[in-house]
Design an enzyme around this catalytic site. Sequence first.
Site, mmCIF file in Angstrom:
data_model
loop_
_atom_site.group_PDB
_atom_site.id
_atom_site.type_symbol
_atom_site.label_atom_id
_atom_site.label_comp_id
_atom_site.label_asym_id
_atom_site.label_seq_id
_atom_site.Cartn_x
_atom_site.Cartn_y
_atom_site.Cartn_z
ATOM 1 N N THR A 1 -57.833 25.723 -5.768
ATOM 2 C CA THR A 1 -56.384 24.992 -5.748
ATOM 3 C C THR A 1 -55.278 26.074 -4.637
ATOM 4 O O THR A 1 -55.399 27.243 -4.497
ATOM 5 C CB THR A 1 -55.602 25.238 -7.004
ATOM 6 O OG1 THR A 1 -53.940 25.442 -6.646
ATOM 7 C CG2 THR A 1 -55.448 26.486 -7.749
ATOM 8 N N ASP A 2 -54.241 25.479 -3.840
ATOM 9 C CA ASP A 2 -53.582 26.289 -3.004
ATOM 10 C C ASP A 2 -52.382 26.960 -3.634
ATOM 11 O O ASP A 2 -51.905 27.916 -2.884
ATOM 12 C CB ASP A 2 -52.775 25.222 -1.654
ATOM 13 C CG ASP A 2 -52.354 24.583 -2.841
ATOM 14 O OD1 ASP A 2 -52.217 24.012 -4.252
ATOM 15 O OD2 ASP A 2 -51.068 23.737 -2.294
ATOM 16 N N GLU A 3 -52.339 27.241 -5.369
ATOM 17 C CA GLU A 3 -51.393 27.269 -6.312
ATOM 18 C C GLU A 3 -51.788 28.997 -5.791
ATOM 19 O O GLU A 3 -51.432 29.656 -6.703
ATOM 20 C CB GLU A 3 -50.924 27.230 -7.180
ATOM 21 C CG GLU A 3 -50.958 25.781 -7.126
ATOM 22 C CD GLU A 3 -50.069 24.920 -8.836
ATOM 23 O OE1 GLU A 3 -50.245 25.942 -9.778
ATOM 24 O OE2 GLU A 3 -50.227 23.999 -9.063
ATOM 25 N N TYR B 1 -51.273 29.223 -14.838
ATOM 26 C CA TYR B 1 -53.042 28.913 -14.209
ATOM 27 C C TYR B 1 -53.736 29.410 -12.933
ATOM 28 O O TYR B 1 -54.467 29.425 -12.340
ATOM 29 C CB TYR B 1 -52.324 27.171 -13.772
ATOM 30 C CG TYR B 1 -53.116 26.361 -13.017
ATOM 31 C CD1 TYR B 1 -54.444 26.248 -13.480
ATOM 32 C CD2 TYR B 1 -52.347 25.973 -11.543
ATOM 33 C CE1 TYR B 1 -54.966 25.203 -12.497
ATOM 34 C CE2 TYR B 1 -53.210 25.371 -10.954
ATOM 35 C CZ TYR B 1 -55.047 24.420 -11.547
ATOM 36 O OH TYR B 1 -55.232 24.234 -10.306
ATOM 37 N N LYS C 1 -56.923 30.351 -11.694
ATOM 38 C CA LYS C 1 -58.055 30.105 -11.087
ATOM 39 C C LYS C 1 -57.799 31.266 -10.130
ATOM 40 O O LYS C 1 -59.265 30.898 -8.828
ATOM 41 C CB LYS C 1 -57.033 28.839 -10.521
ATOM 42 C CG LYS C 1 -57.024 27.290 -10.970
ATOM 43 C CD LYS C 1 -58.982 27.027 -11.415
ATOM 44 C CE LYS C 1 -59.358 26.516 -10.035
ATOM 45 N NZ LYS C 1 -60.457 25.582 -10.425
ATOM 46 N N LEU D 1 -46.524 14.130 -11.167
ATOM 47 C CA LEU D 1 -45.507 13.836 -11.465
ATOM 48 C C LEU D 1 -46.047 12.323 -10.926
ATOM 49 O O LEU D 1 -45.378 11.612 -11.356
ATOM 50 C CB LEU D 1 -44.744 14.313 -9.944
ATOM 51 C CG LEU D 1 -44.334 13.767 -9.281
ATOM 52 C CD1 LEU D 1 -42.307 14.506 -10.181
ATOM 53 C CD2 LEU D 1 -43.629 14.324 -8.164
#
Length: 354
Positions: free
Chosen positions: A132-134, A158, A162, A198
């Site tokens: 993920t980009d997070e 989270y 990752k 969302l």
Amino acid sequence: MILVTGGAGFIGSNFVLDWCAQHNESVINLDALTYAGNLENLATLDGNPAHVFVRGDIGDFGLVARLLAEHKPRAVINFAAESHVDRSIHGPEDFIQTNIVGTFRLLEAVRAYFGGLNETDKAAFRFLHVSTDEVYGSLAKDDPAFTETNRYEPNSPYSASKAASDHLVRAYHHTYGLPVLTTNCSNNYGPYHFPEKLIPLCIHNALAGKPLPIYGDGQQIRDWLYVKDHCSAIRRVLEAGRLGEVYNVGGWNEKANLDVVHTLCAILDELSPRADGKSYREQITFVTDRPGHDRRYAIDATKLERELGWKPAETFETGIRKTVRWYLDNQDWVKNVTSGAYRDWLGKHYGECA
């Protein structure tokens, strides 16, 4: 044959469906069927001999080792992960267990399997890790988008879990020579998305006449990637990516959360208008922001386009319309997921272990 982990989840099931539609190569699909894993996503593959589903955990070394030895896949694509920042805030331990310990045990099983291959099969084998980009943290409004060389600065349990899994994958390449590839994607949307995120949440709530909850001021910015585009990027990286490399996958669609919901409302006003003639916008409700909410993510996918010739096929406008139409056309799927009926189905098929 390929082995896909987490192939009953949102992105994983889309990948498996697309793979089976476009390839003659069989898929072994390993998924623990936690809350977001749903075999209804794969219903169109029932009876298809090219798809073999196995219920199990990536942290089960013995099971993974047995599947590798029995099926001898040429690639492992790892989608399996606990996801969703909100859930990690309230229950971080599951994220540590699956995303870190689980990835470690999966890597250990794959390392042992890889070590026993002949040189030709070793040269062809790939382990592709989906991330993920997070992991890169948060961006200010005018900061350049994340590239593959950005420093890791995860801000939630989270994203921290990752990030740890990404580091493990990198370490297994440099230490043990495992032929790995890593992709870091932006926010996905599309069919089969569990209705807590969302876009599917707002579609579901809008149609049910419920509030459309928006964190804070709704100006958190994300890059939105249609899930089918993400799947095509993964296939391309698996096919031609350079070993040990990281490829960022984005949709080139930065949108504020509030703007996304406004777009959803406009499409729903057109395709499924409210009985009272009012806009779904009237259901928007602002709620207290979540702790540590990252303000902006943005992906620079230039490397993937430059090296491998990949670009997303969908704009946000075309992808979001397809997504809304899918949810309108698949209300039975939504009802089963939200009611828990699919878990009853699991109980009938798996007994007490479901």
